[in-house]
Design a protein around this motif. Sequence first.
Motif, PDB file in Angstrom:
ATOM      1  N   LEU A   9       0.825  -1.199   0.000  1.00 47.52           N
ATOM      2  CA  LEU A   9       0.000   0.000   0.000  1.00 47.52           C
ATOM      3  C   LEU A   9       0.868   1.261   0.000  1.00 47.52           C
ATOM      4  N   ALA A  10       1.951   1.246   0.785  1.00 54.31           N
ATOM      5  CA  ALA A  10       2.815   2.430   0.885  1.00 54.31           C
ATOM      6  C   ALA A  10       4.214   2.021   1.310  1.00 54.31           C
ATOM      7  N   VAL A  11       5.184   2.825   0.909  1.00 55.15           N
ATOM      8  CA  VAL A  11       6.575   2.643   1.325  1.00 55.15           C
ATOM      9  C   VAL A  11       7.031   3.986   1.870  1.00 55.15           C
ATOM     10  N   ARG A  12       7.660   3.954   3.024  1.00 50.94           N
ATOM     11  CA  ARG A  12       8.082   5.196   3.668  1.00 50.94           C
ATOM     12  C   ARG A  12       9.541   5.112   4.069  1.00 50.94           C
ATOM     13  N   ASP A  13      10.313   6.145   3.781  1.00 52.41           N
ATOM     14  CA  ASP A  13      11.722   6.235   4.138  1.00 52.41           C
ATOM     15  C   ASP A  13      11.841   6.988   5.457  1.00 52.41           C
ATOM     16  N   CYS A  14      11.952   6.265   6.561  1.00 47.62           N
ATOM     17  CA  CYS A  14      12.019   6.879   7.889  1.00 47.62           C
ATOM     18  C   CYS A  14      13.175   7.858   8.010  1.00 47.62           C
ATOM     19  N   THR A  15      14.321   7.517   7.448  1.00 52.01           N
ATOM     20  CA  THR A  15      15.498   8.365   7.601  1.00 52.01           C
ATOM     21  C   THR A  15      15.314   9.724   6.934  1.00 52.01           C
ATOM     22  N   ARG A  16      14.462   9.807   5.948  1.00 54.78           N
ATOM     23  CA  ARG A  16      14.200  11.092   5.278  1.00 54.78           C
ATOM     24  C   ARG A  16      13.633  12.113   6.264  1.00 54.78           C
ATOM     25  N   GLY A  17      12.892  11.651   7.251  1.00 55.07           N
ATOM     26  CA  GLY A  17      12.318  12.537   8.256  1.00 55.07           C
ATOM     27  C   GLY A  17      13.135  12.590   9.534  1.00 55.07           C
ATOM     28  N   GLY A  18      14.376  12.093   9.491  1.00 55.04           N
ATOM     29  CA  GLY A  18      15.218  12.113  10.682  1.00 55.04           C
ATOM     30  C   GLY A  18      14.822  11.069  11.702  1.00 55.04           C
ATOM     31  N   ASP A  66       6.201  12.384   9.236  1.00 58.31           N
ATOM     32  CA  ASP A  66       6.790  13.641   8.818  1.00 58.31           C
ATOM     33  C   ASP A  66       5.884  14.295   7.783  1.00 58.31           C
ATOM     34  N   CYS A  67       4.975  15.151   8.237  1.00 54.93           N
ATOM     35  CA  CYS A  67       4.033  15.833   7.341  1.00 54.93           C
ATOM     36  C   CYS A  67       4.784  16.663   6.308  1.00 54.93           C
ATOM     37  N   ALA A  68       5.880  17.303   6.720  1.00 51.14           N
ATOM     38  CA  ALA A  68       6.653  18.173   5.835  1.00 51.14           C
ATOM     39  C   ALA A  68       7.214  17.415   4.638  1.00 51.14           C
ATOM     40  N   ALA A  69       7.503  16.126   4.801  1.00 46.94           N
ATOM     41  CA  ALA A  69       8.031  15.324   3.692  1.00 46.94           C
ATOM     42  C   ALA A  69       7.011  15.210   2.560  1.00 46.94           C
ATOM     43  N   PHE A  70       5.738  15.453   2.879  1.00 44.67           N
ATOM     44  CA  PHE A  70       4.671  15.388   1.883  1.00 44.67           C
ATOM     45  C   PHE A  70       4.199  16.784   1.494  1.00 44.67           C
ATOM     46  N   GLY A  71       4.936  17.823   1.924  1.00 49.77           N
ATOM     47  CA  GLY A  71       4.553  19.193   1.623  1.00 49.77           C
ATOM     48  C   GLY A  71       3.390  19.675   2.466  1.00 49.77           C
ATOM     49  N   LEU A  72       3.173  19.026   3.612  1.00 48.02           N
ATOM     50  CA  LEU A  72       2.055  19.368   4.483  1.00 48.02           C
ATOM     51  C   LEU A  72       2.580  19.852   5.828  1.00 48.02           C
ATOM     52  N   LYS A  73       1.690  20.299   6.688  1.00 49.44           N
ATOM     53  CA  LYS A  73       2.062  20.624   8.059  1.00 49.44           C
ATOM     54  C   LYS A  73       1.055  19.972   8.985  1.00 49.44           C
ATOM     55  N   CYS A  74       1.459  19.749  10.206  1.00 45.46           N
ATOM     56  CA  CYS A  74       0.576  19.148  11.183  1.00 45.46           C
ATOM     57  C   CYS A  74      -0.306  20.242  11.776  1.00 45.46           C
ATOM     58  N   SER A  75      -1.597  19.963  11.852  1.00 51.05           N
ATOM     59  CA  SER A  75      -2.512  20.929  12.452  1.00 51.05           C
ATOM     60  C   SER A  75      -3.531  20.191  13.305  1.00 51.05           C
ATOM     61  N   THR A  76      -4.123  20.928  14.238  1.00 50.47           N
ATOM     62  CA  THR A  76      -5.091  20.356  15.170  1.00 50.47           C
ATOM     63  C   THR A  76      -6.445  20.989  14.935  1.00 50.47           C
TER      64      THR A  76
END
Length: 86
Positions: A9-18, A66-76
Amino acid sequence: MTCWHNEVLAVRDCTRGGEQCIVVDGESFCTLGPCSGGVKDGDKPRCSASSTHLLRCEKGKLASLDCAAFGLKCSTAGDGTAGCAT
């Protein structure tokens, strides 16, 4: 890697987000280290102070997206629900 119905379904590179990838009880996720700062197992996900990561405590480890890795930001939202958004 996330699978659903025997398909990738998805592949994510953890190291990209530190982050680092860990496996706990057969489930893998990205983590920033041990849970801290008042984030504990069972809490609702919340945003990091920088609004770049969605954080939750998973089995004693601080799991993050890491929302920023997708061009997004975290919001509540008004009801306290946190998530990645435009």
